[in-house]
Design an enzyme around this catalytic site. Structure first.
Site, PDB file in Angstrom:
ATOM      1  CE  LYS A   1      -1.749   3.075   2.109  1.00 54.54           C
ATOM      2  NZ  LYS A   1      -1.448   4.497   1.743  1.00 54.54           N
TER       3      LYS A   1
ATOM      4  CD  GLU B   1      12.788   5.270   8.763  1.00 56.34           C
ATOM      5  OE1 GLU B   1      12.923   6.141   9.778  1.00 56.34           O
ATOM      6  OE2 GLU B   1      12.446   5.500   7.415  1.00 56.34           O
TER       7      GLU B   1
HETATM    8  P1  ADP Z   1       3.040  10.691   5.918  1.00 58.41           P
HETATM    9  O1  ADP Z   1       3.307  12.015   6.879  1.00 58.41           O
HETATM   10  O2  ADP Z   1       4.305  10.195   5.702  1.00 58.41           O
HETATM   11  O3  ADP Z   1       2.141  10.834   5.171  1.00 58.41           O
HETATM   12  P2  ADP Z   1       1.645   8.676   7.517  1.00 58.41           P
HETATM   13  O4  ADP Z   1       1.907   8.026   8.928  1.00 58.41           O
HETATM   14  O5  ADP Z   1       0.329   9.574   7.792  1.00 58.41           O
HETATM   15  O6  ADP Z   1       2.816   9.591   7.301  1.00 58.41           O
HETATM   16  O7  ADP Z   1       1.737   7.757   6.469  1.00 58.41           O
HETATM   17  C1  ADP Z   1       2.585   6.721   6.219  1.00 58.41           C
HETATM   18  C2  ADP Z   1       1.736   5.659   5.387  1.00 58.41           C
HETATM   19  O8  ADP Z   1       0.713   4.940   6.497  1.00 58.41           O
HETATM   20  C3  ADP Z   1       0.672   5.893   4.112  1.00 58.41           C
HETATM   21  O9  ADP Z   1       0.950   5.073   3.349  1.00 58.41           O
HETATM   22  C4  ADP Z   1      -0.514   6.137   4.678  1.00 58.41           C
HETATM   23  O10 ADP Z   1      -1.570   6.071   3.906  1.00 58.41           O
HETATM   24  C5  ADP Z   1      -0.542   4.969   5.934  1.00 58.41           C
HETATM   25  N1  ADP Z   1      -1.555   5.074   7.005  1.00 58.41           N
HETATM   26  C6  ADP Z   1      -2.106   6.004   7.592  1.00 58.41           C
HETATM   27  N2  ADP Z   1      -2.818   5.908   8.490  1.00 58.41           N
HETATM   28  C7  ADP Z   1      -2.926   4.284   8.722  1.00 58.41           C
HETATM   29  C8  ADP Z   1      -3.629   3.421   9.500  1.00 58.41           C
HETATM   30  N3  ADP Z   1      -4.189   4.017  10.315  1.00 58.41           N
HETATM   31  N4  ADP Z   1      -3.137   2.269   9.368  1.00 58.41           N
HETATM   32  C9  ADP Z   1      -2.298   1.790   8.288  1.00 58.41           C
HETATM   33  N5  ADP Z   1      -1.737   2.691   7.521  1.00 58.41           N
HETATM   34  C10 ADP Z   1      -1.796   3.880   7.580  1.00 58.41           C
END
Ligand code: ADP
Length: 498
Positions: free
Chosen positions: A174, A248
């Site tokens: 994803k 990470e």
């Molecule tokens: P960034 O600031 O790099 O966007 P995030 O932590 O929001 O940081 O996002 C990193 C990844 O995690 C993205 O691919 C995002 O879609 C995914 N993501 C966001 N929320 C969730 C969640 N609750 N569970 C799993 N993946 C998530």
């Protein structure tokens, strides 16, 4: 109408069952680069099914053959480097020299992990009985789920995908929601390299899609890169299902500059580390911890450097710094200007949006007079913002360096070998540089951080294989009779005597 990006499931380019779509915007122009699906839990389940179906054949494919496919991935990435770099720049904004470097990391990792197809080293050790043999083998795990951010659209996924694949796992990925087109262009490389259908699957989407992957019972490992808050959520959810997780997350990386430093080298390295990728690298320098004597001259030189940086569209070869990735990132960075002012910090360079009509641009910014413990010194801003903290001594510098929630990378500039080795010993981040900026990790060494940056796992190098393999210990008894397990040393000696 921009291109529609499809999911890649079971070797087919498919539409999402949700039908929901979102636009990937060019942060320099605010125009749509691509439209992608906001995939549902049903889409994720279909991808996991495809990965499960492909697993047995892939794990039984000899690892050297798996490695050959990764070598082809490396060759195709070399051929497509320019086009992939340009697409990434359009989707997330960093300049083409940097997106080219992003592709290069994926190339390096594909060669490195392709080579692991002929190693994947286990080990043997002596055993306690005669006529018996023992060995430890690396084993594949099954279906692994990868969740990645937008800041390194190819490099970060490659650190996960390539070790996962060489070890014989199948993958559901994803990607970050800001970079769907770059991500599927990367997946297309694997398809063209001859990776069998279902071995790699891609479902685009945002948090809900990632959550469905974390919650799917047949995904045995989750490898996540992103913000600390999301990472901890992912960790908590995955723990309830007993999954292995690699994380990470954030950073608050610092460069320490001692009075005896090579001045010009330090100025160049700080500028590049703080403002490269618009300060949005995991390893970007956001703190400068500087000894009192050199501080006035260094701050003056850095202000001049920051003010001279050419801001613009990353596709333009003369641009030195592109925009922030999206409106949300711009709002967050801008909000820290008020935080700094209310804490009495001096905004010595930047602090505003430049005079550019469209796009999420922000000026390279330097905060002077920052004290340890202030919000701008502790929190991850993830933009082109450098906080300057004055210290008296090496001990104080290392204390300030270590004293944050995060622990990814640090650097020290000094010409004194004793100071350099003390820093190596006492700095508590996962990566340490001497006379080099906080960026520039190489793929053959472990990458990751301590404290709030990670959970003890590492990516890249041999350590990266640990994330995607289980150990299988094997005992072979060729004595032809029942040998008793150890009770005490005397029993072994009499029992084991042929
Ligand atoms: P960034 O600031 O790099 O966007 P995030 O932590 O929001 O940081 O996002 C990193 C990844 O995690 C993205 O691919 C995002 O879609 C995914 N993501 C966001 N929320 C969730 C969640 N609750 N569970 C799993 N993946 C998530």
């Amino acid at each position: 109408m921009s291109d529609l990006v499809k999911n890649y499931v079971g070797g087919q380019w498919v539409e999402s069952r949700s039908g929901e779509r979102f636009d990937s915007l060019n942060p320099a122009t605010e125009e749509s680069v691509a439209t992608a699906y906001n995939s549902s839990a049903e889409d994720v389940a279909a991808a996991v099914e495809a990965a499960k179906a492909a697993y047995d054949k892939w794990r039984l494919t000899p690892a050297p053959r798996r490695g050959e496919i990764l070598f082809t991935v490396a060759e195709l990435l070399k051929q497509r480097k320019q086009e992939l770099a340009q697409l990434m720049t359009q989707e997330m904004g960093k300049i083409v020299a940097e997106t080219g470097g992003d592709v290069q990391e994926a190339i390096d990792m594909a060669y490195y992990m392709g080579g692991e197809g002929r190693r994947l080293m286990g080990y043997t050790a002596p055993v306690e009985m005669p006529n018996k043999f023992g060995m430890a083998l690396r084993d594949s795990v099954g279906v692994v789920g990868l969740i990645t951010p937008w800041n390194f659209p190819l490099a970060v996924p490659s650190w996960k995908m390539l070790p996962a694949l060489i070890a014989g796992n199948t993958v559901v990925w994803k990607p970050g929601e800001d970079v769907p087109a770059s991500s599927v262009a990367f997946a297309k490389v694997f398809e063209d390299a001859g990776l069998p259908p279902g071995v790699l699957n891609v479902v685009t989407g945002a948090g809900k899609t990632g959550e469905a992957l974390v919650n799917h019972p047949d995904v045995r490992i989750i490898s996540f890169t992103g913000s600390t808050d999301t990472g901890i959520r992912v960790y908590t959810q995955a723990a309830q299902l007993g999954k292995k997780v690699t994380l990470e997350m954030g950073g608050k990386n610092a460069i320490i500059v001692m009075d005896d430093a090579n001045f010009d080298l330090a100025v160049q390295a700080i500028t590049w580390s703080a403002y490269g990728t618009t300060g949005q690298r995991c390893t970007a320098t956001s703190r400068l911890i500087v000894q009192k004597g050199i501080k006035p001259k260094l701050v003056e030189a850095l202000i001049a450097k920051a003010n001279a940086i050419r801001i613009g569209n990353g596709l333009d070869a003369t641009t030195e710094m592109g925009p922030l990735v999206n409106q949300k990132a711009l709002n967050k960075v801008a909000s820290y200007m008020d935080v700094a002012k209310s804490d009495g910090v001096v905004i010595a360079a930047g602090g505003n949006r430049p005079d550019i009509a469209k796009g999420y641009f922000f000026q390279p910014t330097l905060f002077d007079g920052v004290k340890p413990g202030m919000r701008v010194e502790q929190e991850e801003i993830f933009g082109p913002v450098l906080s300057v903290i004055e210290v008296e001594s090496l001990e104080e510098a290392i204390h300030v360096n270590n004293n944050t929630r995060y622990g990814l990378s640090s650097s020290i500039f000094t010409e004194n070998v004793n100071a350099a080795f003390r820093a190596i010993r006492d700095i508590t981040t996962g990566i340490v540089y001497i006379n080099h900026g906080t960026t520039g990790a190489e793929i053959q060494f472990p990458f990751g951080g301590t404290r709030g940056t990670g959970n003890g796992m590492r990516e890249a190098g041999q350590a990266g294989l640990n994330s995607f393999t289980e150990w299988k210990s094997v005992y072979v008894d060729y004595s032809g009779r029942l040998q008793r397990a150890q009770i005490d040393t005397d029993a072994i000696l009499s029992d084991g005597n042929d």
